[in-house]
Design a protein around this motif. Structure first.
Motif, PDB file in Angstrom:
ATOM      1  N   UNK A 148       0.840  -1.200   0.000  1.00 39.16           N
ATOM      2  CA  UNK A 148       0.000   0.000   0.000  1.00 39.16           C
ATOM      3  C   UNK A 148       0.878   1.255   0.000  1.00 39.16           C
ATOM      4  N   UNK A 149       1.926   1.231   0.800  1.00 40.02           N
ATOM      5  CA  UNK A 149       2.822   2.388   0.879  1.00 40.02           C
ATOM      6  C   UNK A 149       3.565   2.589  -0.447  1.00 40.02           C
ATOM      7  N   UNK A 150       4.004   1.497  -1.067  1.00 37.10           N
ATOM      8  CA  UNK A 150       4.737   1.601  -2.330  1.00 37.10           C
ATOM      9  C   UNK A 150       3.857   2.133  -3.456  1.00 37.10           C
ATOM     10  N   UNK A 151       2.579   1.777  -3.444  1.00 32.99           N
ATOM     11  CA  UNK A 151       1.677   2.220  -4.519  1.00 32.99           C
ATOM     12  C   UNK A 151       1.562   3.740  -4.557  1.00 32.99           C
ATOM     13  N   UNK A 152       1.749   4.395  -3.418  1.00 35.11           N
ATOM     14  CA  UNK A 152       1.680   5.858  -3.367  1.00 35.11           C
ATOM     15  C   UNK A 152       2.669   6.484  -4.344  1.00 35.11           C
ATOM     16  N   UNK A 153       3.834   5.870  -4.542  1.00 41.55           N
ATOM     17  CA  UNK A 153       4.878   6.438  -5.381  1.00 41.55           C
ATOM     18  C   UNK A 153       4.702   6.083  -6.858  1.00 41.55           C
ATOM     19  N   UNK A 154       4.150   4.893  -7.144  1.00 39.70           N
ATOM     20  CA  UNK A 154       4.153   4.399  -8.521  1.00 39.70           C
ATOM     21  C   UNK A 154       2.771   4.334  -9.161  1.00 39.70           C
ATOM     22  N   UNK A 155       1.697   4.397  -8.392  1.00 38.68           N
ATOM     23  CA  UNK A 155       0.354   4.247  -8.936  1.00 38.68           C
ATOM     24  C   UNK A 155      -0.183   5.518  -9.568  1.00 38.68           C
ATOM     25  N   UNK A 156      -1.079   5.358 -10.533  1.00 38.99           N
ATOM     26  CA  UNK A 156      -1.682   6.516 -11.214  1.00 38.99           C
ATOM     27  C   UNK A 156      -3.114   6.781 -10.776  1.00 38.99           C
ATOM     28  N   UNK A 157      -3.749   5.839 -10.086  1.00 36.44           N
ATOM     29  CA  UNK A 157      -5.116   6.053  -9.619  1.00 36.44           C
ATOM     30  C   UNK A 157      -5.103   6.767  -8.264  1.00 36.44           C
ATOM     31  N   UNK A 158      -5.965   7.751  -8.122  1.00 40.71           N
ATOM     32  CA  UNK A 158      -6.020   8.541  -6.891  1.00 40.71           C
ATOM     33  C   UNK A 158      -6.952   7.951  -5.844  1.00 40.71           C
ATOM     34  N   UNK A 159      -7.739   6.951  -6.223  1.00 45.41           N
ATOM     35  CA  UNK A 159      -8.815   6.529  -5.334  1.00 45.41           C
ATOM     36  C   UNK A 159      -8.834   5.047  -4.967  1.00 45.41           C
ATOM     37  N   UNK A 160      -8.132   4.180  -5.698  1.00 42.61           N
ATOM     38  CA  UNK A 160      -8.228   2.754  -5.360  1.00 42.61           C
ATOM     39  C   UNK A 160      -7.390   2.442  -4.124  1.00 42.61           C
ATOM     40  N   UNK A 161      -7.841   1.442  -3.374  1.00 40.45           N
ATOM     41  CA  UNK A 161      -7.145   1.011  -2.164  1.00 40.45           C
ATOM     42  C   UNK A 161      -6.472  -0.325  -2.431  1.00 40.45           C
ATOM     43  N   UNK A 162      -5.149  -0.302  -2.526  1.00 39.45           N
ATOM     44  CA  UNK A 162      -4.373  -1.520  -2.746  1.00 39.45           C
ATOM     45  C   UNK A 162      -4.235  -2.265  -1.420  1.00 39.45           C
ATOM     46  N   UNK A 163      -4.207  -3.585  -1.492  1.00 38.76           N
ATOM     47  CA  UNK A 163      -4.037  -4.401  -0.287  1.00 38.76           C
ATOM     48  C   UNK A 163      -4.607  -5.790  -0.495  1.00 38.76           C
ATOM     49  N   UNK A 164      -4.918  -6.456   0.599  1.00 38.72           N
ATOM     50  CA  UNK A 164      -5.458  -7.816   0.515  1.00 38.72           C
ATOM     51  C   UNK A 164      -6.841  -7.796  -0.118  1.00 38.72           C
ATOM     52  N   UNK A 165      -7.155  -8.843  -0.878  1.00 35.39           N
ATOM     53  CA  UNK A 165      -8.457  -8.964  -1.548  1.00 35.39           C
ATOM     54  C   UNK A 165      -8.860 -10.433  -1.552  1.00 35.39           C
ATOM     55  N   UNK A 166     -10.137 -10.684  -1.360  1.00 40.65           N
ATOM     56  CA  UNK A 166     -10.631 -12.045  -1.136  1.00 40.65           C
ATOM     57  C   UNK A 166     -10.255 -13.003  -2.267  1.00 40.65           C
TER      58      UNK A 166
END
Length: 713
Positions: free
Chosen positions: A106-124
């Motif tokens: 989640x912390x790494x996505x802040x630097x490399x991701x282009x979406x402002x709203x999705x929440x990266x992390x665990x998913x079922x």
């Protein structure tokens, strides 16, 4: 009367434009255009695309965005904690590894991701796929065999050797799936997600929801069963649970059902009063706190035998290299997890980007996920992707940028470092309740069956195949089967395209299907043919057959005796024109009255019967607007069409051919002395005007040539 006046008024108000320009074919157009060259601006844009934070952080409006991001980060963080613990059970690893997976990526996505709203992390769904691989590689029956690691002391101190081995499988899977995503992103292969169409993804995730629900039944009921993976694992799991239904732990069942009711009530309140509530009620963390308190106060573990989370080590673990020797055994699974994870993230990112008016880069999303998974694997996190429920909370609570995601990861970090041990008495049945309630949205996707039944039977078939295959064959083989079936439907559609003859809307440069609109008229002597598919080996034969059929309808192509028949017909027409003159009237009438006059073995009556009902064509235009690619077979077919129609004096040209298709034709040696770029036109209208000019010139030349012998006689 009023309706007519309104219609006329609308026509008067219709905006018009007039453009005067030369008729362009590709030869002229390419000679006048200059190709762009590389510059320092492009290098700078590449850097910004790889590290998007360099572009948006310096422009971050603190006063407008910071408060919303803080509230959103806290709200999302309180969801990350219980979901991280719960989804770790799905991944068949101890709960603390769910917390690690909720922090590093989640912390790494802040630097490399282009979406402002999705929440990266665990998913079922992803956690379930990871768990299936972990259980397959390290079944419940396996005891300490063959996994060399320097961390065995840590394993024996905090959790069982079996769990440690499963952790090694999970983190190696994260490393491999991350590398695959990173490579696909760097190679600009973001388009692979298009093969996971919406019906396929929805059918697949619905089947995954059934898998997840089934796997959580044993925790809800408090029964002891083995975990199954592979084909028919759902059936085996249900049989195992129901065979031991008499050993249900009543205390665990009561706690679990109570949590389910509380969570459903909380979700209903959040949904019904969404506009009135400043932030959603964080029922998941509330349930976790209540469950932990009740378990610790009543000592549920010792008094009633309720299974709890157990040991949660404090602090972060030192980075360690995953078990590389596992890669051959899990490579195919890593590909499936990489593609599914990217598809989930990019589809959710596109929804928010469209809603809030910004763009996302699919290839950069692949790179971002690849870095999150591969780097996170060195810190014992398993594969992650976008969570739909958390993303909706992050967006609805006022999140504006990736700062919200970073704040949510910091909240998880505080729990890992400082207060993680407080959740050790948390009953596993509470985590099972959280997982089951979060499946509610996925189970609603069963309504897709009615929707696709009304809109598209092919998409319904894709949904059903994806669901049934994933349910009974397992998520890995099910996904492979569904993708294969989806590609077969694509081949079926391209082999059965729609073929149309286009005509002109009078006094415009717009061309539409002549059979669909009454106002559309064909250009005299010109046929415009369009197929809504690319031209390649699978449909080249049907393309040729459809072209001949469409062109022959209500038109005359002279065929093998073309030049002879055409010559006599032109002579006959010209003589009829001259017959109006007094000096040759008698002789011409005598010639016309002679029924026995043969023309290539046919009388004039027969010739008139052959020609009159049909429209003669002199030009054929192939509209390449829908054509995306042409292979070697398609190029040969196209060349054959041009040659065959040229033999019967029909000029063939190609309109609206895109740059990539033209480059492909060049590479395939399509152009030569007989087929030049002058046959390719920028638009249909350019081609029509060129054909009309060419025909008028040929007619003038032919009439002059034929007039000489007539006047001489």
């Amino acid at each position: 009367m009023e309706h007519t006046q309104e219609h006329e008024a609308c026509l008067e108000q219709t905006q018009k434009y007039c453009v005067e320009r030369p008729i362009y074919n590709q030869e002229i157009l390419q000679g006048q255009l200059l190709k762009s060259t590389c510059s320092s601006k492009k290098a700078k844009s590449h850097l910004y695309s790889f590290l998007p934070i360099l572009k948006w952080l310096p422009r971050y409006p603190v006063k407008e965005y910071l408060l919303g991001d803080i509230i959103s980060g806290i709200s999302t963080g309180v969801m990350q904690l219980p979901q991280g613990l719960a989804y770790a059970l799905l991944a068949a690893v101890p709960p603390v590894f769910g917390l690690y997976s909720s922090f590093y990526p989640v912390f790494l996505y802040t630097f490399f991701g282009t979406s402002k709203h999705i929440s990266i992390g665990t998913f079922a769904v992803i956690s379930m796929m990871v768990g299936g691989v972990a259980v397959r590689q390290v079944p419940d029956e396996v005891i300490s065999v063959g996994y060399n690691s320097t961390n065995t002391t840590y394993a024996s101190e905090y959790y069982s050797d079996r769990d440690f081995k499963r952790v090694q499988v999970a983190v190696t899977l994260a490393l491999l799936s991350g590398i695959i995503q990173l490579c696909l992103g760097l190679l600009r292969f973001g388009f692979v997600a298009i093969y996971l169409t919406e019906p396929l993804v929805r059918g697949f995730t619905t089947a995954a929801a059934v898998h997840v629900f089934t796997s959580q039944l044993k925790y809800l009921l408090g029964v002891k069963t083995s975990r199954y993976s592979g084909p028919l694992s759902v059936v085996y799991s249900l049989v195992a649970v129901f065979s031991k239904i008499t050993t249900t732990n009543v205390a665990a069942l009561i706690v679990g059902l109570t949590c389910i009711v509380l969570l459903l009530i909380g979700k209903e309140i959040n949904l019904r009063y969404k506009k009135k509530l400043p932030v959603p009620i964080p029922m998941e963390i509330i349930v976790v706190i209540i469950g932990t308190g009740v378990s610790a106060g009543m000592n549920l573990t010792e008094s009633y035998g309720v299974d709890v989370v157990g040991n949660i080590p404090q602090g972060l673990r030192a980075p360690a290299v995953p078990e590389i020797q596992l890669i051959p055994a899990i490579f195919v699974d890593a590909i499936a997890i990489a593609i599914v994870g990217f598809s989930m993230a990019v589809s959710m990112a596109k929804i928010f980007a469209l809603k809030h008016g910004y763009t996302i880069d699919g290839n950069q999303e692949l790179i971002a996920l690849g870095i999150c998974n591969s780097v996170g694997s060195f810190f014992q996190s398993f594969s992650v992707t976008c969570s739909m429920s958390r993303s909706l909370v992050q967006e609805s609570t006022g999140g504006k940028t990736q700062i919200a995601g970073a704040l949510s990861s910091i909240m998880v970090l505080l729990v890992i470092v400082a207060i993680g041990y407080l959740f050790e008495p948390l009953p596993q049945t509470v985590l099972a309740a959280i997982v089951m309630v979060n499946l509610k949205g996925m189970f609603k996707q069963f309504g897709d069956i009615a929707h696709f039944w009304k809109t598209s039977k092919i998409e319904l078939a894709i949904w059903v195949v994806a669901f049934v295959a994933s349910l009974f064959l397992g998520l890995d083989y099910g996904l492979l089967t569904a993708v294969t079936f989806a590609m077969i439907t694509v081949i079926y559609r391209t082999q059965s395209p729609q073929y149309r003859i286009l005509g002109q809307i009078p006094d415009t440069d717009i061309y539409c299907d002549v059979e669909e609109y009454e106002e559309v008229k064909e250009c005299p002597g010109i046929k415009i043919f369009q197929a809504n598919a690319s031209l390649y080996f699978a449909n080249s034969e049907s393309y040729t057959s459809a072209l001949k059929k469409k062109v022959s309808e209500n038109s005359c192509v002279w065929g093998g005796r073309g030049p002879t028949l055409q010559k006599y017909w032109l002579s006959f027409s010209f003589i009829c024109l001259l017959s109006q003159s007094n000096d040759v009237e008698g002789s011409v009438k005598h010639e016309i009255a002679n029924d026995e006059l043969p023309v290539n073995g046919k009388s004039l009556d027969e010739l008139e019967h052959f020609v009159e009902p049909k429209t003669n064509i002199h030009s054929l235009i192939l509209d390449f607007t829908p054509v995306n690619f042409v292979d070697s077979v398609g190029a040969k077919t196209l060349k054959s069409i041009i040659k065959e129609y040229k033999e019967v004096s029909v000029h063939v040209c190609i309109a609206s051919c895109s740059g990539p298709v033209m480059n492909e034709l060049t590479r395939l040696n399509f152009f030569d002395n007989t087929v030049t770029r002058e046959l390719l036109f920028h638009s249909i209208h350019d081609a029509v005007l060129a054909c009309q000019v060419k025909d008028s010139w040929i007619n003038e030349f032919t009439l002059v040539a034929l007039a000489a012998p007539v006047f001489k006689s």
